[in-house]
Write a protein that holds these residues in place. Structure first.
Motif, PDB file in Angstrom:
ATOM      1  N   LEU A   1       0.377   3.906   1.524  1.00 41.75           N
ATOM      2  CA  LEU A   1       0.307   4.574   2.814  1.00 41.75           C
ATOM      3  C   LEU A   1       0.909   3.685   3.887  1.00 41.75           C
ATOM      4  O   LEU A   1       0.429   2.584   4.127  1.00 41.75           O
ATOM      5  N   ASP A   2       1.940   4.150   4.498  1.00 42.12           N
ATOM      6  CA  ASP A   2       2.515   3.436   5.631  1.00 42.12           C
ATOM      7  C   ASP A   2       1.686   3.824   6.852  1.00 42.12           C
ATOM      8  O   ASP A   2       1.633   5.006   7.216  1.00 42.12           O
ATOM      9  N   PRO A   3       1.026   2.869   7.479  1.00 39.19           N
ATOM     10  CA  PRO A   3       0.192   3.196   8.638  1.00 39.19           C
ATOM     11  C   PRO A   3       0.957   3.944   9.732  1.00 39.19           C
ATOM     12  O   PRO A   3       0.369   4.654  10.531  1.00 39.19           O
ATOM     13  N   ASN A   4       2.255   3.803   9.743  1.00 41.59           N
ATOM     14  CA  ASN A   4       3.060   4.492  10.751  1.00 41.59           C
ATOM     15  C   ASN A   4       3.278   5.971  10.440  1.00 41.59           C
ATOM     16  O   ASN A   4       3.780   6.711  11.275  1.00 41.59           O
ATOM     17  N   ASP A   5       2.904   6.412   9.234  1.00 41.78           N
ATOM     18  CA  ASP A   5       3.096   7.818   8.868  1.00 41.78           C
ATOM     19  C   ASP A   5       2.383   8.771   9.823  1.00 41.78           C
ATOM     20  O   ASP A   5       2.886   9.861  10.101  1.00 41.78           O
ATOM     21  N   LYS A   6       1.230   8.343  10.320  1.00 37.08           N
ATOM     22  CA  LYS A   6       0.448   9.227  11.186  1.00 37.08           C
ATOM     23  C   LYS A   6       1.184   9.586  12.470  1.00 37.08           C
ATOM     24  O   LYS A   6       0.895  10.618  13.069  1.00 37.08           O
ATOM     25  N   GLN A   7       2.148   8.773  12.861  1.00 38.05           N
ATOM     26  CA  GLN A   7       2.882   9.066  14.091  1.00 38.05           C
ATOM     27  C   GLN A   7       3.621  10.402  14.000  1.00 38.05           C
ATOM     28  O   GLN A   7       3.903  11.039  15.007  1.00 38.05           O
TER      29      GLN A   7
ATOM     30  N   HIS B   1       0.851  -1.170   0.000  1.00 36.33           N
ATOM     31  CA  HIS B   1       0.000   0.000   0.000  1.00 36.33           C
ATOM     32  C   HIS B   1       0.892   1.225   0.000  1.00 36.33           C
ATOM     33  O   HIS B   1       1.959   1.225   0.605  1.00 36.33           O
TER      34      HIS B   1
ATOM     35  N   GLU C   1      -7.789   8.564  -0.878  1.00 37.45           N
ATOM     36  CA  GLU C   1      -8.309   7.481  -0.033  1.00 37.45           C
ATOM     37  C   GLU C   1      -9.348   7.998   0.954  1.00 37.45           C
ATOM     38  O   GLU C   1     -10.474   7.487   1.015  1.00 37.45           O
TER      39      GLU C   1
ATOM     40  N   TYR D   1      -3.313  10.262  -0.110  1.00 33.50           N
ATOM     41  CA  TYR D   1      -3.957  10.282   1.199  1.00 33.50           C
ATOM     42  C   TYR D   1      -5.348  10.908   1.079  1.00 33.50           C
ATOM     43  O   TYR D   1      -6.328  10.398   1.626  1.00 33.50           O
TER      44      TYR D   1
END
Length: 116
Positions: free
Chosen positions: A5-11, A3, A65, A62
């Motif tokens: 979007l790396d889910p960790n980007d939100k950190q 994907h 999505e 982003y």
């Protein structure tokens, strides 16, 4: 599944929270007002479809999505999402056409400045 979007980007939002909390709050408040469930005139579905088209135009994955999901949740159909994508495609193509004319303008100006 791979994907974009790396889910960790939100950190990394923590940097905004630490360094510019007032600006982050202002942005979040503004964004919440723009996408409030009850808009002053445009329905939430229409505002989300506009956001999808803008996200496609700016190529922000982003935004594509989030706003595609939000548009669907607000009642947008696949046909409406497809039409929003075509609107974005037409605007991008139109921008290329319009800005392409600058090539002629600049070379005409250059030619006018040179006498042979």
């Amino acid at each position: 599944m791979s994907h974009y979007l790396d889910p960790n980007d939100k950190q990394f939002t923590r940097v905004y929270k630490q360094e510019t909390p007032d600006m982050l709050k202002t942005f979040n408040d503004f964004n919440a007002a723009v996408f409030a469930p009850e808009g002053p005139e445009l329905s939430l579905k229409v505002r989300e479809l506009i956001a999808v088209a803008v996200g496609i135009t700016t190529q922000c994955v982003y935004c594509i999505e989030a706003h595609s999901k939000n548009a669907a949740a607000a009642g947008a159909t696949e046909k409406e999402l497809a039409e929003a994508a075509w609107v974005a495609t037409a605007i991008r193509a139109g921008g290329g056409f319009a800005h392409g004319r600058l090539a002629f303008k600049f070379t005409e100006e250059q030619a006018a400045g040179h006498t042979h």
